[in-house]
Design an enzyme around this catalytic site. Structure first.
Site, PDB file in Angstrom:
ATOM      1  N   LYS A  48       0.410  -0.959   0.377  1.00 32.47           N
ATOM      2  CA  LYS A  48       0.011   0.332  -0.038  1.00 32.47           C
ATOM      3  C   LYS A  48       0.732   0.918   0.102  1.00 32.47           C
ATOM      4  O   LYS A  48       1.955   1.162   0.774  1.00 32.47           O
ATOM      5  CB  LYS A  48      -1.276   0.092   1.100  1.00 32.47           C
ATOM      6  CG  LYS A  48      -1.520   1.325   1.306  1.00 32.47           C
ATOM      7  CD  LYS A  48      -3.147   1.262   0.566  1.00 32.47           C
ATOM      8  CE  LYS A  48      -3.363   2.672   0.614  1.00 32.47           C
ATOM      9  NZ  LYS A  48      -4.395   2.896  -0.783  1.00 32.47           N
ATOM     10  N   CYS A 133      -2.156   9.404  -8.074  1.00 31.41           N
ATOM     11  CA  CYS A 133      -3.955   9.457  -7.175  1.00 31.41           C
ATOM     12  C   CYS A 133      -4.311  10.390  -7.826  1.00 31.41           C
ATOM     13  O   CYS A 133      -4.592  11.497  -7.339  1.00 31.41           O
ATOM     14  CB  CYS A 133      -3.220   8.559  -5.854  1.00 31.41           C
ATOM     15  SG  CYS A 133      -4.632   8.507  -5.067  1.00 31.41           S
ATOM     16  N   GLY A 247      -7.493  -4.274 -14.238  1.00 31.42           N
ATOM     17  CA  GLY A 247      -7.764  -4.851 -15.536  1.00 31.42           C
ATOM     18  C   GLY A 247      -7.502  -6.141 -15.137  1.00 31.42           C
ATOM     19  O   GLY A 247      -8.069  -7.219 -16.131  1.00 31.42           O
TER      20      GLY A 247
HETATM   21  C1  LIG Z   1      -8.191   0.273  -2.772  1.00 31.20           C
HETATM   22  C2  LIG Z   1      -8.072   0.608  -4.399  1.00 31.20           C
HETATM   23  C3  LIG Z   1      -6.284   1.353  -3.127  1.00 31.20           C
HETATM   24  C4  LIG Z   1      -5.055   1.435  -4.104  1.00 31.20           C
HETATM   25  N1  LIG Z   1      -4.311   2.277  -3.532  1.00 31.20           N
HETATM   26  C5  LIG Z   1      -3.559   2.360  -4.239  1.00 31.20           C
HETATM   27  C6  LIG Z   1      -1.955   3.191  -3.958  1.00 31.20           C
HETATM   28  O1  LIG Z   1      -2.101   3.608  -2.228  1.00 31.20           O
HETATM   29  N2  LIG Z   1      -1.176   3.715  -4.483  1.00 31.20           N
HETATM   30  C7  LIG Z   1      -1.090   3.455  -6.023  1.00 31.20           C
HETATM   31  O2  LIG Z   1      -0.049   3.977  -6.509  1.00 31.20           O
HETATM   32  N3  LIG Z   1      -2.220   2.994  -6.573  1.00 31.20           N
HETATM   33  C8  LIG Z   1      -2.826   2.537  -5.806  1.00 31.20           C
HETATM   34  N4  LIG Z   1      -4.543   2.004  -6.569  1.00 31.20           N
HETATM   35  C9  LIG Z   1      -4.550   2.235  -8.209  1.00 31.20           C
HETATM   36  C10 LIG Z   1      -3.781   0.512  -7.833  1.00 31.20           C
HETATM   37  O3  LIG Z   1      -2.992  -0.011  -7.694  1.00 31.20           O
HETATM   38  C11 LIG Z   1      -4.201   0.423  -9.773  1.00 31.20           C
HETATM   39  O4  LIG Z   1      -2.698   1.031 -10.680  1.00 31.20           O
HETATM   40  C12 LIG Z   1      -5.333   0.060 -10.088  1.00 31.20           C
HETATM   41  O5  LIG Z   1      -6.216  -0.427  -9.643  1.00 31.20           O
HETATM   42  C13 LIG Z   1      -5.678  -0.279 -12.077  1.00 31.20           C
HETATM   43  O6  LIG Z   1      -4.790  -1.178 -11.505  1.00 31.20           O
HETATM   44  P1  LIG Z   1      -5.872  -3.081 -11.537  1.00 31.20           P
HETATM   45  O7  LIG Z   1      -7.508  -2.569 -12.486  1.00 31.20           O
HETATM   46  O8  LIG Z   1      -5.792  -4.023 -12.260  1.00 31.20           O
HETATM   47  O9  LIG Z   1      -7.291  -2.842  -9.986  1.00 31.20           O
HETATM   48  C14 LIG Z   1      -5.164   1.227  -6.503  1.00 31.20           C
HETATM   49  C15 LIG Z   1      -6.472   0.771  -6.166  1.00 31.20           C
HETATM   50  C16 LIG Z   1      -7.398   0.577  -4.849  1.00 31.20           C
HETATM   51  C17 LIG Z   1      -8.532  -0.678  -5.951  1.00 31.20           C
END
Ligand SMILES: Cc1cc2nc3c(=O)[nH]c(=O)nc-3n(C[C@H](O)[C@H](O)[C@H](O)COP(=O)(O)O)c2cc1C
Length: 307
Positions: A48, A133, A247
């Protein structure tokens, strides 16, 4: 003897045994999912996002489901770099996968300070800089939408560490390649593409946004085609390795990103639906290579046929 493919890849000096990494914010501080499987099986673990001081994050509700996706506005809630290093990192000793810290600062100085603290910690293998972010008022995406600022943040982190520095980009820009080239010139060893895409959802009965923060970041299968396109674009414009995410739910999705040229992939929202998703992707890639008689995963990376 069974034929076992070589899945190892090199991300800007960080050698990992397979290209499957957990995405920040979806895998806790590294060992929350150990009741389901041993995370040592993964290529690496990104924890995280960590800031200099603890952040409580946004008030709930800060997650809303959408068709094929998830909106989140967590607001970078985290325990801070000191508590992570002192209280959480020691409990990760049994995990044999490299730990990558995702970091976030309110200003450039804070990014540099976090990098300095991480530099002293051997157990942390690399740094991923979050300049993308969408759910925080200060900094966050603002650092990732301006090429000069993105370069300055990168430069300050690179100057304060000998560990590989990965910069995580936002898709919420007109031309992602401008930012990618800026962070490459500033010394980044790799780039992650992509963070979440800005979005919102409304409850028609209450007439209120579903997130207290009003807007959030969209993730999950809904963003995969966009993420894939962005990876394809960035790969064509930089020389450093690109880590693809957005995704990825199964090994088929992972293969799509590898084919367009991602050196490794990250698994995010999928972990929240199926805690074993990342491990299953490692197994799926191994089986695929065995079936297709591919001895080394690098044969797949960037091998997309366009003619
Ligand atoms: C609940 C949640 C918390 C996230 N927290 C962070 C974070 O602390 N730092 C970060 O760089 N990305 C964060 N992300 C983004 C994810 O690391 C990722 O880049 C994004 O969800 C796209 O990938 P996915 O579609 O596989 O989830 C977060 C995503 C979710 C869903």
């Amino acid at each position: 003897m069974a034929f076992l493919p070589d899945l190892s890849v090199d991300i800007g000096g960080l050698k990992i045994k397979n290209p499957v990494i957990t995405a920040s914010g979806t895998f806790g501080y590294g060992n929350e999912l150990t009741p389901f499987y041993d995370p040592s099986l993964l290529g690496a673990i990104i924890v995280k996002g960590l800031s200099l001081k603890p952040i409580p994050g946004n008030p709930p509700p800060r997650i809303a489901e959408t068709p094929c996706g998830l909106l989140n506005a967590i607001g970078l809630a985290n325990i801070g770099i000191k508590a992570f290093i002192e209280e959480r990192l020691p409990s990760l000793v049994k995990i044999k996968a490299p730990i990558i810290t995702n970091i976030y600062g309110h200003n450039i100085k804070e990014y540099a300070e976090i990098a300095k603290r991480i530099e002293k910690v051997d157990r942390i293998a690399a740094i991923e800089i979050n300049i993308s972010c969408p759910n925080v008022e200060e900094g966050g995406m603002a650092f990732g939408t301006d090429p000069d600022t993105a370069a300055k943040v990168t430069n300050q982190v690179v100057k304060n560490t000998t560990k590989p520095v990965i910069v995580k980009l936002t898709p919420n820009v007109t031309d992602i390649t401008i930012i990618a080239k800026a962070v490459e010139s500033a010394g980044a060893q790799a780039i992650s593409v992509t963070n979440t895409i800005m979005g919102m959802a409304v409850d028609v009965t209450t007439r209120r946004p579903k997130l207290t923060n009003i807007i959030g970041g969209l993730s999950g299968p809904a963003i995969k085609p966009i993420a894939l396109y962005l990876v394809h674009k960035v790969v064509a414009n930089v020389r450093i390795p690109v880590i693809g995410l957005g995704g990825i739910m199964d090994y088929h999705d992972a293969l799509e990103f590898l084919l367009v040229g991602a050196r490794a992939i990250q698994v995010g929202t999928a972990n929240l639906i199926n805690p074993k998703a990342a491990m299953e992707i490692v197994n799926g890639l191994t089986d695929f290579c065995m079936r297709e008689k591919i001895g080394n995963i690098n044969e797949i990376i960037g091998s997309l046929k366009t003619k």
